[in-house]
Design a protein around this motif. Structure first.
Motif, PDB file in Angstrom:
ATOM      1  N   LYS A  44      -7.867   8.873   2.337  1.00  0.00           N
ATOM      2  CA  LYS A  44      -7.166   7.852   2.560  1.00  0.00           C
ATOM      3  C   LYS A  44      -5.825   8.431   2.360  1.00  0.00           C
ATOM      4  N   LYS A  45      -4.892   8.234   2.709  1.00  0.00           N
ATOM      5  CA  LYS A  45      -3.294   9.113   2.014  1.00  0.00           C
ATOM      6  C   LYS A  45      -3.099   8.949   0.832  1.00  0.00           C
ATOM      7  N   GLY A  46      -2.406   9.501   0.564  1.00  0.00           N
ATOM      8  CA  GLY A  46      -2.456   9.441  -0.529  1.00  0.00           C
ATOM      9  C   GLY A  46      -3.230   9.665  -1.706  1.00  0.00           C
ATOM     10  N   SER A  47      -4.312  10.127  -1.746  1.00  0.00           N
ATOM     11  CA  SER A  47      -5.473  10.686  -2.520  1.00  0.00           C
ATOM     12  C   SER A  47      -5.401  11.680  -2.016  1.00  0.00           C
ATOM     13  N   THR A  48      -4.229  12.040  -3.105  1.00  0.00           N
ATOM     14  CA  THR A  48      -4.045  13.721  -3.092  1.00  0.00           C
ATOM     15  C   THR A  48      -4.777  14.189  -4.399  1.00  0.00           C
ATOM     16  N   ALA A  49      -5.362  13.083  -5.937  1.00  0.00           N
ATOM     17  CA  ALA A  49      -5.822  14.275  -6.632  1.00  0.00           C
ATOM     18  C   ALA A  49      -7.255  14.200  -6.194  1.00  0.00           C
ATOM     19  N   LEU A  50      -8.446  12.749  -5.322  1.00  0.00           N
ATOM     20  CA  LEU A  50      -9.524  13.196  -4.705  1.00  0.00           C
ATOM     21  C   LEU A  50      -9.895  14.123  -4.093  1.00  0.00           C
ATOM     22  N   VAL A  51      -8.799  14.422  -3.063  1.00  0.00           N
ATOM     23  CA  VAL A  51      -8.868  15.808  -2.122  1.00  0.00           C
ATOM     24  C   VAL A  51      -8.697  16.565  -2.608  1.00  0.00           C
ATOM     25  N   ASN A  52      -8.004  17.292  -3.156  1.00  0.00           N
ATOM     26  CA  ASN A  52      -7.951  18.187  -4.078  1.00  0.00           C
ATOM     27  C   ASN A  52      -9.415  17.900  -5.413  1.00  0.00           C
ATOM     28  N   LYS A  53      -9.884  17.498  -5.436  1.00  0.00           N
ATOM     29  CA  LYS A  53     -10.906  17.579  -6.875  1.00  0.00           C
ATOM     30  C   LYS A  53     -12.466  18.569  -5.551  1.00  0.00           C
ATOM     31  N   VAL A  54     -12.116  17.582  -4.160  1.00  0.00           N
ATOM     32  CA  VAL A  54     -12.796  17.663  -3.140  1.00  0.00           C
ATOM     33  C   VAL A  54     -13.029  19.181  -2.297  1.00  0.00           C
ATOM     34  N   ASN A  55     -11.781  19.332  -2.594  1.00  0.00           N
ATOM     35  CA  ASN A  55     -11.468  21.115  -2.126  1.00  0.00           C
ATOM     36  C   ASN A  55     -12.084  21.763  -3.116  1.00  0.00           C
ATOM     37  N   THR A 103       0.721  -1.123   0.246  1.00  0.00           N
ATOM     38  CA  THR A 103      -0.086   0.020   0.244  1.00  0.00           C
ATOM     39  C   THR A 103       0.494   1.330   0.139  1.00  0.00           C
ATOM     40  N   ALA A 104       1.851   0.824   1.217  1.00  0.00           N
ATOM     41  CA  ALA A 104       2.764   2.344   1.224  1.00  0.00           C
ATOM     42  C   ALA A 104       3.087   2.727  -0.197  1.00  0.00           C
ATOM     43  N   ASN A 105       3.717   1.745  -1.499  1.00  0.00           N
ATOM     44  CA  ASN A 105       4.730   2.026  -2.245  1.00  0.00           C
ATOM     45  C   ASN A 105       3.807   2.214  -3.546  1.00  0.00           C
ATOM     46  N   ALA A 106       2.378   1.949  -3.439  1.00  0.00           N
ATOM     47  CA  ALA A 106       1.507   2.311  -4.560  1.00  0.00           C
ATOM     48  C   ALA A 106       1.641   3.385  -5.330  1.00  0.00           C
ATOM     49  N   ALA A 107       2.571   3.592  -6.434  1.00  0.00           N
ATOM     50  CA  ALA A 107       3.243   4.342  -7.574  1.00  0.00           C
ATOM     51  C   ALA A 107       2.029   5.136  -8.142  1.00  0.00           C
ATOM     52  N   THR A 108       0.737   5.085  -8.250  1.00  0.00           N
ATOM     53  CA  THR A 108       0.036   6.142  -8.862  1.00  0.00           C
ATOM     54  C   THR A 108      -1.299   5.865  -8.437  1.00  0.00           C
ATOM     55  N   ASP A 109      -1.778   7.484  -8.362  1.00  0.00           N
ATOM     56  CA  ASP A 109      -2.537   8.169  -7.695  1.00  0.00           C
ATOM     57  C   ASP A 109      -3.753   7.983  -8.461  1.00  0.00           C
ATOM     58  N   ASN A 110      -4.645   6.435  -8.021  1.00  0.00           N
ATOM     59  CA  ASN A 110      -6.216   6.667  -8.941  1.00  0.00           C
ATOM     60  C   ASN A 110      -6.904   7.430  -8.523  1.00  0.00           C
ATOM     61  N   SER A 111      -7.255   7.519  -6.290  1.00  0.00           N
ATOM     62  CA  SER A 111      -8.275   7.350  -6.212  1.00  0.00           C
ATOM     63  C   SER A 111      -9.508   8.543  -6.790  1.00  0.00           C
ATOM     64  N   LEU A 112      -9.373   9.266  -7.776  1.00  0.00           N
ATOM     65  CA  LEU A 112     -10.580   9.731  -7.853  1.00  0.00           C
ATOM     66  C   LEU A 112     -11.033   9.622  -9.140  1.00  0.00           C
ATOM     67  N   THR A 113     -10.016   8.431  -9.959  1.00  0.00           N
ATOM     68  CA  THR A 113     -10.618   7.991 -11.154  1.00  0.00           C
ATOM     69  C   THR A 113     -11.380   6.637 -10.575  1.00  0.00           C
ATOM     70  N   LYS A 114     -10.927   6.059  -9.161  1.00  0.00           N
ATOM     71  CA  LYS A 114     -11.316   5.461  -8.998  1.00  0.00           C
ATOM     72  C   LYS A 114     -12.709   4.781  -8.550  1.00  0.00           C
ATOM     73  N   ILE A 115     -13.534   6.837  -7.666  1.00  0.00           N
ATOM     74  CA  ILE A 115     -14.423   7.136  -6.949  1.00  0.00           C
ATOM     75  C   ILE A 115     -15.423   7.385  -8.305  1.00  0.00           C
ATOM     76  N   GLN A 116     -15.438   8.086  -9.671  1.00  0.00           N
ATOM     77  CA  GLN A 116     -15.990   8.614 -10.847  1.00  0.00           C
ATOM     78  C   GLN A 116     -15.987   7.162 -11.349  1.00  0.00           C
ATOM     79  N   LYS A 117     -15.221   5.948 -11.293  1.00  0.00           N
ATOM     80  CA  LYS A 117     -15.268   4.815 -11.397  1.00  0.00           C
ATOM     81  C   LYS A 117     -16.059   3.748 -11.498  1.00  0.00           C
ATOM     82  N   LYS A 118     -16.038   3.603  -9.604  1.00  0.00           N
ATOM     83  CA  LYS A 118     -17.084   3.039  -9.473  1.00  0.00           C
ATOM     84  C   LYS A 118     -18.588   3.107  -9.068  1.00  0.00           C
ATOM     85  N   GLY A 119     -18.818   4.474  -9.518  1.00  0.00           N
ATOM     86  CA  GLY A 119     -20.405   5.515  -8.857  1.00  0.00           C
ATOM     87  C   GLY A 119     -21.178   5.645  -7.878  1.00  0.00           C
TER      88      GLY A 119
END
Length: 493
Positions: free
Chosen positions: A237-248, A27-43
């Protein structure tokens, strides 16, 4: 303890800790931040909250159905709408929320949570959406005795476990015992029963409880607070930069337009008033019926699978012969000793949060699995004792008739063993009816969970507890009569 048994236990613990460590490493070494696309894809966007904190989040009866409402839920709905997804609200105890976030059980946490430096080390926070303050709720009859936090010398002050109020109450009071509970409704009940002298909580929540309970009063806390202690933000969740920026973007709109004070709080106030229109226990019969239903589902399923596991473990513990059988026997023994040596609550949390890192199990399924695994260890010992209680001559007679060892165990030994241990098995079933209440900590809607809903709805502390006591007694007494009936039939046979 035998050396082989000790080695087996250490081996199992090593596997568990090694698995946990490897998961963290991945988990700690996940290279990509797909937090935003993951939520949008999940719906869907799953929001974790502890609905016992009006007006932030609480339970209300809307059109005959219980739902979670409050200003934090309105914030979650705004965020989900801006993301173009559907909001799903998941309820659990406050001190389990960040664990649920870290293990992927929820996508975000909105529960009046302060973005303290300690929490920022483990999760990501958005910008602030609300700033409040602390107050202390006391019994109205004590209004002349207590003025602020410094008035509780020699007394007990309550606060929600895991909250900043709990931490600051311990830091900023002297000669005062600070008592933590997971539920604010439990703290209010303890206050009204004079188990504690006051409850430290956020000012809006204090105002809500006092406005709906004439026996309570509110005093200023005068806590020395930092900026982080009086504000609320959304946790991801830690590392969810893209999702946090969008929610901001959504959070900034809420803050700039003052939507909390102008829209969300007034709407929450309407639900609070609705809750107190009819506070009779009969009005909430559907909630109690749902609790009974889930309690029985958990108990029956856990008993069934626990019995099967118990039979397997008991037979494994009686294996003799080659090294493979010996290894199986020691593993079964290690399992039984380990399960019996750890609390069921810890096992429930491990199955739900720990195994959730591998497979996302629903709370109900996790609860059934955990209780079945726990019950199996105890049933194994009951069955092993029952098998040993059967006279050895029964085995010799069966074998002399040409029956195999498997057939002897199945048709001769086990039926007699079950008959001998039936009272113990019945006691295990009745115990599981009561122990099923533990799964309320992960948000399963069993009887204890539903009683907390009713207490949060009605602000009545004792009446819901009295109702579930009666319901538990009815279930256990009925089960006891049924089990006794079959026991008499077996004795007659």
């Amino acid at each position: 303890m035998p050396k082989k048994l000790l080695i087996s236990i250490v081996f199992i613990l090593t596997l568990l800790t090694g698995w946990g460590g490897s998961t963290h490493f991945t988990t700690a070494n996940a290279a990509t931040d797909n937090s935003l696309t993951k939520i949008q894809k999940k719906g869907t966007l799953v929001m974790g909250t502890s609905p016992d904190y009006p007006p932030y989040e609480f339970q209300a009866t809307v059109h005959g159905k219980t739902k979670i409402v409050g200003m934090d839920v309105a914030v979650g709905q705004k965020i989900a709408k801006d993301l173009g997804v559907k909001l799903k609200v998941k309820s659990m105890s406050f001190d389990s929320l960040l664990v649920a976030l870290q293990t992927g059980k929820v996508d975000m946490v909105i529960s009046g949570m302060n973005p303290t430096p300690a929490r920022k080390k483990n999760v990501d926070f958005t910008h602030l959406y609300y700033q409040g303050g602390y107050s202390i709720v006391i019994n109205k009859s004590d209004k002349g005795i207590y003025q602020d936090k410094d008035s509780f010398t020699g007394k007990t002050l309550g606060a929600q476990t895991g909250s900043t109020m709990y931490t600051e109450s311990k830091k900023q009071t002297s000669n005062t015992k600070v008592k933590g509970m997971t539920s604010v409704s439990d703290l209010i009940l303890a206050l009204q029963n004079h188990k504690i002298a006051g409850v430290a909580m956020e000012k809006p929540s204090a105002q809500a409880y006092v406005a709906n309970n004439k026996q309570l009063a509110m005093i200023p806390s005068h806590f020395n607070l930092s900026a982080d202690d009086t504000v609320a933000a959304v946790a991801f969740k830690k590392g969810s930069t893209a999702l946090v920026n969008k929610v901001n973007h959504s959070v900034d709109q809420i803050k700039n337009q003052d939507l909390v004070n102008k829209t969300y709080l007034p709407a929450a106030g309407k639900y609070l008033k609705t809750n107190t229109v009819n506070t009779s226990m009969w009005h909430y019969w559907k909630a109690f019926l749902t609790g009974v239903e889930y309690t029985l589902i958990i108990t029956v399923c856990a008993t069934f699978f626990g019995f099967i596991l118990g039979v397997i473990l008991s037979l494994a513990r009686m294996l003799q012969g080659n090294p493979l059988k010996t290894a199986i026997r020691w593993l079964a023994t290690a399992y039984v000793e380990f399960i019996r040596g750890t609390p069921m609550m810890v096992q429930v949390m491990f199955v739900y949060f720990g195994l959730g890192l591998i497979v996302n199990l629903p709370a109900l399924t996790s609860g059934i699995i955990a209780i079945a695994l726990n019950s199996g260890a105890y049933v194994a010992e009951y069955i092993r004792g029952g098998i040993n209680s059967v006279d050895a001559g029964q085995t010799e007679a069966a074998r002399s008739l040409g029956m195999s060892s498997g057939a002897t165990m199945r048709y001769v030994i086990l039926p007699q063993a079950i008959k001998n241990i039936w009272p113990s098995l019945g006691n295990e079933f009745i115990t599981l009816i009561k122990d099923s209440s533990i799964v309320s900590i992960i948000g399963v809607s069993e009887l204890i969970f539903q009683s907390n809903i009713v207490r949060s709805d009605t602000y009545r502390g004792v009446a819901p507890i009295a109702v579930i006591m009666v319901l538990y007694f009815i279930m256990t007494f009925t089960a006891s009569r049924i089990l006794n009936h079959f026991e008499r039939k077996m004795q007659h046979d």
